[in-house]
Scaffold this active site. Sequence first.
Site, PDB file in Angstrom:
ATOM      1  N   GLU A 170       0.799  -1.236   0.000  1.00 20.46           N
ATOM      2  CA  GLU A 170       0.000   0.000   0.000  1.00 20.46           C
ATOM      3  C   GLU A 170       0.830   1.284   0.000  1.00 20.46           C
ATOM      4  O   GLU A 170       0.616   2.188   0.804  1.00 20.46           O
ATOM      5  CB  GLU A 170      -0.965  -0.021   1.200  1.00 20.46           C
ATOM      6  CG  GLU A 170      -1.874  -1.243   1.199  1.00 20.46           C
ATOM      7  CD  GLU A 170      -2.827  -1.306   2.368  1.00 20.46           C
ATOM      8  OE1 GLU A 170      -2.843  -0.377   3.198  1.00 20.46           O
ATOM      9  OE2 GLU A 170      -3.578  -2.298   2.470  1.00 20.46           O
ATOM     10  N   GLU A 223      -6.192 -10.564  -1.693  1.00 20.92           N
ATOM     11  CA  GLU A 223      -6.966 -10.435  -0.442  1.00 20.92           C
ATOM     12  C   GLU A 223      -8.464 -10.289  -0.729  1.00 20.92           C
ATOM     13  O   GLU A 223      -9.120  -9.395  -0.271  1.00 20.92           O
ATOM     14  CB  GLU A 223      -6.481  -9.217   0.363  1.00 20.92           C
ATOM     15  CG  GLU A 223      -5.003  -9.218   0.674  1.00 20.92           C
ATOM     16  CD  GLU A 223      -4.568  -8.018   1.476  1.00 20.92           C
ATOM     17  OE1 GLU A 223      -5.433  -7.311   2.016  1.00 20.92           O
ATOM     18  OE2 GLU A 223      -3.348  -7.776   1.589  1.00 20.92           O
TER      19      GLU A 223
HETATM   20  O1  G3I Z   1      -5.387 -11.850  18.024  1.00 19.78           O
HETATM   21  C1  G3I Z   1      -4.965 -10.736  18.817  1.00 19.78           C
HETATM   22  C2  G3I Z   1      -5.648 -10.772  20.176  1.00 19.78           C
HETATM   23  O2  G3I Z   1      -5.185 -11.916  20.905  1.00 19.78           O
HETATM   24  C3  G3I Z   1      -5.311  -9.510  20.933  1.00 19.78           C
HETATM   25  O3  G3I Z   1      -6.022  -9.497  22.154  1.00 19.78           O
HETATM   26  C4  G3I Z   1      -5.740  -8.306  20.065  1.00 19.78           C
HETATM   27  C5  G3I Z   1      -5.439  -6.998  20.746  1.00 19.78           C
HETATM   28  O4  G3I Z   1      -4.043  -6.808  20.753  1.00 19.78           O
HETATM   29  O5  G3I Z   1      -5.002  -8.326  18.832  1.00 19.78           O
HETATM   30  C6  G3I Z   1      -5.339  -9.469  18.081  1.00 19.78           C
HETATM   31  O6  G3I Z   1      -4.579  -9.442  16.917  1.00 19.78           O
HETATM   32  C7  G3I Z   1      -5.059  -8.518  15.947  1.00 19.78           C
HETATM   33  C8  G3I Z   1      -5.305  -9.311  14.648  1.00 19.78           C
HETATM   34  O7  G3I Z   1      -5.635  -8.435  13.558  1.00 19.78           O
HETATM   35  C9  G3I Z   1      -6.403 -10.352  14.810  1.00 19.78           C
HETATM   36  O8  G3I Z   1      -7.625  -9.697  15.091  1.00 19.78           O
HETATM   37  C10 G3I Z   1      -3.983  -7.464  15.711  1.00 19.78           C
HETATM   38  O9  G3I Z   1      -3.860  -6.669  16.886  1.00 19.78           O
HETATM   39  C11 G3I Z   1      -4.408  -6.573  14.547  1.00 19.78           C
HETATM   40  O10 G3I Z   1      -3.366  -5.638  14.246  1.00 19.78           O
HETATM   41  C12 G3I Z   1      -4.611  -7.459  13.302  1.00 19.78           C
HETATM   42  O11 G3I Z   1      -5.085  -6.638  12.241  1.00 19.78           O
HETATM   43  C13 G3I Z   1      -4.793  -7.129  10.923  1.00 19.78           C
HETATM   44  C14 G3I Z   1      -4.436  -5.901  10.083  1.00 19.78           C
HETATM   45  O12 G3I Z   1      -4.222  -6.268   8.716  1.00 19.78           O
HETATM   46  C15 G3I Z   1      -3.158  -5.248  10.599  1.00 19.78           C
HETATM   47  O13 G3I Z   1      -2.104  -6.167  10.516  1.00 19.78           O
HETATM   48  C16 G3I Z   1      -6.021  -7.823  10.338  1.00 19.78           C
HETATM   49  O14 G3I Z   1      -6.245  -9.056  11.004  1.00 19.78           O
HETATM   50  C17 G3I Z   1      -5.811  -8.095   8.865  1.00 19.78           C
HETATM   51  O15 G3I Z   1      -7.004  -8.614   8.275  1.00 19.78           O
HETATM   52  C18 G3I Z   1      -5.412  -6.820   8.129  1.00 19.78           C
HETATM   53  O16 G3I Z   1      -5.111  -7.186   6.815  1.00 19.78           O
HETATM   54  C19 G3I Z   1      -4.852  -6.088   5.920  1.00 19.78           C
HETATM   55  C20 G3I Z   1      -3.745  -6.496   4.984  1.00 19.78           C
HETATM   56  O17 G3I Z   1      -2.576  -6.832   5.720  1.00 19.78           O
HETATM   57  C21 G3I Z   1      -3.465  -5.368   3.977  1.00 19.78           C
HETATM   58  N1  G3I Z   1      -4.675  -5.024   3.252  1.00 19.78           N
HETATM   59  C22 G3I Z   1      -5.803  -4.642   4.121  1.00 19.78           C
HETATM   60  C23 G3I Z   1      -6.114  -5.778   5.091  1.00 19.78           C
HETATM   61  C24 G3I Z   1      -7.318  -5.444   5.944  1.00 19.78           C
HETATM   62  O18 G3I Z   1      -7.051  -4.294   6.715  1.00 19.78           O
END
Ligand code: G3I
Length: 359
Positions: free
Chosen positions: A162, A268
């Site tokens: 991105e 994605e």
């Molecule tokens: O699983 C932990 C949980 O145990 C904890 O309590 C909580 C709070 O800290 O965090 C949880 O993990 C989170 C995870 O998603 C699962 O929900 C992470 O903090 C959070 O940062 C993570 O977000 C991910 C995001 O990218 C940032 O990395 C999303 O799952 C993921 O779907 C999203 O994916 C992005 C692609 O990389 C790029 N394109 C857009 C896409 C959607 O935003």
Amino acid sequence: MTSAPPRRQVLAGAAALALSACHERPAVAQAPAPAPAVRLREISPIPLGNCVMTDQIADPAYAELLLRHFSQITPEWEMKMEAILRDDGTYDFTAADAIAAFAQSRALRLHATTLVWYSQDPKAFHPLDGDRSRMGSAYRNYIQAVAGRYRGRAAGWDVVNEPVSEEGGGYRDCIWRRNFGMDYVRMAFEHAREADPHAILFLNDYNLEYKPAKLDSYQRLLEGLLKAGAPVTGLGTQTHLAADIDPAQAGRAIRELSRFGLPIHVSEVDISIRQVARRLPGGPALLDLQARTVEAVVAAYLDLPPAQRYALTFWGLRDKDSWLRRPPYDGDGSDRPLLFDDSGAPKPAFTALAKALQA
Ligand code: G3I
């Protein structure tokens, strides 16, 4: 034609819209669905992927459904800086290693994401901000440590994610650009290639179907990188769509990027219906629109020469696994953006995918 406002703004806005009329959630827990006869990975002429997290692959029901249909996985977040790079600058590869081990033990192809992303701004780098030399060493060391660790196991990397500004016409600000200018992109690809001589190295972005100016800026960046000899050897278009997108528009990025002759990763895929429900009456029609959109994306992808068909990856297995069902986007938990419903039962989008893959 649907012009999608910025994704995060729309999704946050849509979260405010109560859509219970469209998506009554079951009053009782749904029994596990019977497995569909067809196994997508057995009928597909292209690699089909999905994103995973360690707690999901630890669930036997999840793993069984994943392995039944998909031959490739992408760590949804646990191979990113936020999971690996501690505040003190040390690395924690526990979760990333677990996903890599799962891929290896199940003979799944591993696609890794992401080495450099504007939205990951770890504290460990902050003391170096503005010191180009020290930041440059830390930047290189991180990329080489992570890409090097999965050398021979990651088929491909999203090296830079991105980089293009949301409306196109320019590029996102981030700590990396502040320290190295836009050369941060070329540097990342060079460092990744030094660490892994074989992985396909991707530039990845989203909303390329909706925003022609963004797609143009992505291509201009790519042309500059290729001209500079940067080892960009794959192109990712995330393909986060709304179900009412014009089918011709759904495959636009795939078609326009094919001219570079590089492997393309539709990286994605999810097809939101919550965004759409406020524009259209709800109910089954939304799932049929979603199915039509899957067909349009697959048709465009299958028009690519086989050498350019890296993989088609869905961003979540069951609707309830979607990031669109988690805060801050969760809203009312009503979105159903994926191939399988909350119980793991195939939806019309699954049937449409199976049909399109065999067309
Ligand atoms: O699983 C932990 C949980 O145990 C904890 O309590 C909580 C709070 O800290 O965090 C949880 O993990 C989170 C995870 O998603 C699962 O929900 C992470 O903090 C959070 O940062 C993570 O977000 C991910 C995001 O990218 C940032 O990395 C999303 O799952 C993921 O779907 C999203 O994916 C992005 C692609 O990389 C790029 N394109 C857009 C896409 C959607 O935003």
